[in-house]
Design a protein around this motif. Structure first.
Motif, mmCIF file in Angstrom:
data_model
loop_
_atom_site.group_PDB
_atom_site.id
_atom_site.type_symbol
_atom_site.label_atom_id
_atom_site.label_comp_id
_atom_site.label_asym_id
_atom_site.label_seq_id
_atom_site.Cartn_x
_atom_site.Cartn_y
_atom_site.Cartn_z
ATOM 1 N N ARG A 197 19.459 -45.135 2.988
ATOM 2 C CA ARG A 197 20.807 -44.539 3.087
ATOM 3 C C ARG A 197 21.417 -44.878 4.440
ATOM 4 N N PRO A 198 21.837 -46.113 4.652
ATOM 5 C CA PRO A 198 22.422 -46.477 5.944
ATOM 6 C C PRO A 198 23.761 -45.779 6.146
ATOM 7 N N PRO A 199 24.125 -45.478 7.381
ATOM 8 C CA PRO A 199 25.418 -44.826 7.627
ATOM 9 C C PRO A 199 26.555 -45.714 7.169
ATOM 10 N N ALA A 200 27.560 -45.092 6.579
ATOM 11 C CA ALA A 200 28.713 -45.835 6.059
ATOM 12 C C ALA A 200 29.955 -44.959 6.142
ATOM 13 N N PRO A 201 31.129 -45.563 6.335
ATOM 14 C CA PRO A 201 32.366 -44.785 6.282
ATOM 15 C C PRO A 201 32.498 -44.077 4.942
ATOM 16 N N ALA A 202 33.210 -42.964 4.947
ATOM 17 C CA ALA A 202 33.331 -42.155 3.730
ATOM 18 C C ALA A 202 33.828 -42.977 2.543
#
Length: 305
Positions: A197-202
């Protein structure tokens, strides 16, 4: 060819393999594998903005992945000068970075040859494994040739080429020797969580759920069985993973190369523009090369007979 072919050139196995879209999945497999070496993963975690918030509260995860892709592309398709310059820059960064063993307090440089060798071997093993398993036509002899060619990449990150495995047997022996050093550390768990679950914009969260998690799941499934045991997470049966890799390979390779190569970092496109249309990477060139070698070996056998 009027231009500089670079370190490998259009006749190399490396030139053909590294243009394949399955390299992205292979790269994620390499990250999973690399994270299982405690000293290597601590060096990454303690020095990487990908896993630590910057002053604005953002993570540079995608930037790190793109910089890695840019480095591999430069070494493969750039000019000799560009490749040497990229290698010198990486060596310079590594010389300045250290990590600390939390158990012993030991401070060590992340450019230790053993750590550089682990990162290199995990990468080339992943590239070769995923591409072959997904249906890319690489013969055993070509696989050995690829590993020999990759000693040039190893040199650029600071390794002595003669100390780097140059064929499949040597690479297998290396992994057999290093396996007792591998472990599931807290840092490896962080890498696992990041890759899932890599960080990503909403706005991109739905795409992450739809696309990236499938990529990460497939890359994880392609790991060797001992890596699954260390991560303590189940994986699909090997036959199912192979079917999915082949299906994904067919899907991605159906996208015209001229479309894929226009996406960043565009190294292949620039190399073909520099050297001419006949230098375009393509799987059929490896098939043709293998057929020529097989024919040559057969003729040599008849002559000896």
């Amino acid at each position: 060819m009027a231009g500089d072919p670079g370190l490998f050139g259009p006749r190399s196995v490396t030139w053909q393999l590294h243009a394949d879209p399955m390299m992205w999945i292979a790269g994620v497999r390499a990250l999973y594998l690399q994270a299982l070496h405690p000293r290597a993963v601590r060096g990454v975690m303690q020095n990487s903005a990908a896993f630590h918030m910057d002053a604005r509260g953002r993570r540079d995860a995608w930037g790190r992945l793109m910089r890695t892709a840019d480095f591999v592309g430069t070494l493969t398709y750039g000019t000799t000068e560009a490749a040497e310059r990229a290698g010198a820059a990486v060596r310079g960064i590594h010389r300045r970075l250290t990590a600390t063993d939390p158990d012993t307090g030991e401070r060590y440089g992340i450019d230790e040859p053993a750590l550089l060798l682990w990162v290199h071997c995990a990468e080339v093993d992943s590239y070769l494994h995923v591409l072959r398993r997904s249906g890319y036509p690489v013969s055993d002899a070509q696989a050995d040739r690829y590993l020999a060619e990759q000693r040039a990449s190893a040199r650029l990150v600071g390794l002595e080429p003669d100390a780097v495995p140059g064929d499949r047997d040597a690479l297998a022996a290396y992994f057999d020797g290093v396996r007792p050093e591998l472990a599931l550390t807290p840092e490896a768990r962080q890498v696992d969580a990041f890759l899932r679950r890599p960080p990503a914009p909403a706005a991109l969260v739905p795409a992450r759920a739809l696309l990236w998690q499938r990529v990460a799941h497939l890359a994880y499934g392609a790991l060797p069985a001992y890596a699954h045991d260390l991560y303590r997470r189940p994986a699909p049966p090997p036959a199912a993973v192979t079917r999915r890799l082949r299906a994904t390979g067919r899907l991605l390779r159906a996208v015209p190369p001229t479309v894929r190569w226009r996406l960043p970092p565009r190294h292949v496109l620039r190399a073909v523009e520099r050297l001419g249309p006949d230098t375009r990477p393509a799987p059929y060139k490896l098939r043709r090369s293998a057929a020529i070698l097989d024919g040559h070996d057969g003729m040599q056998g008849e002559l000896r007979g």
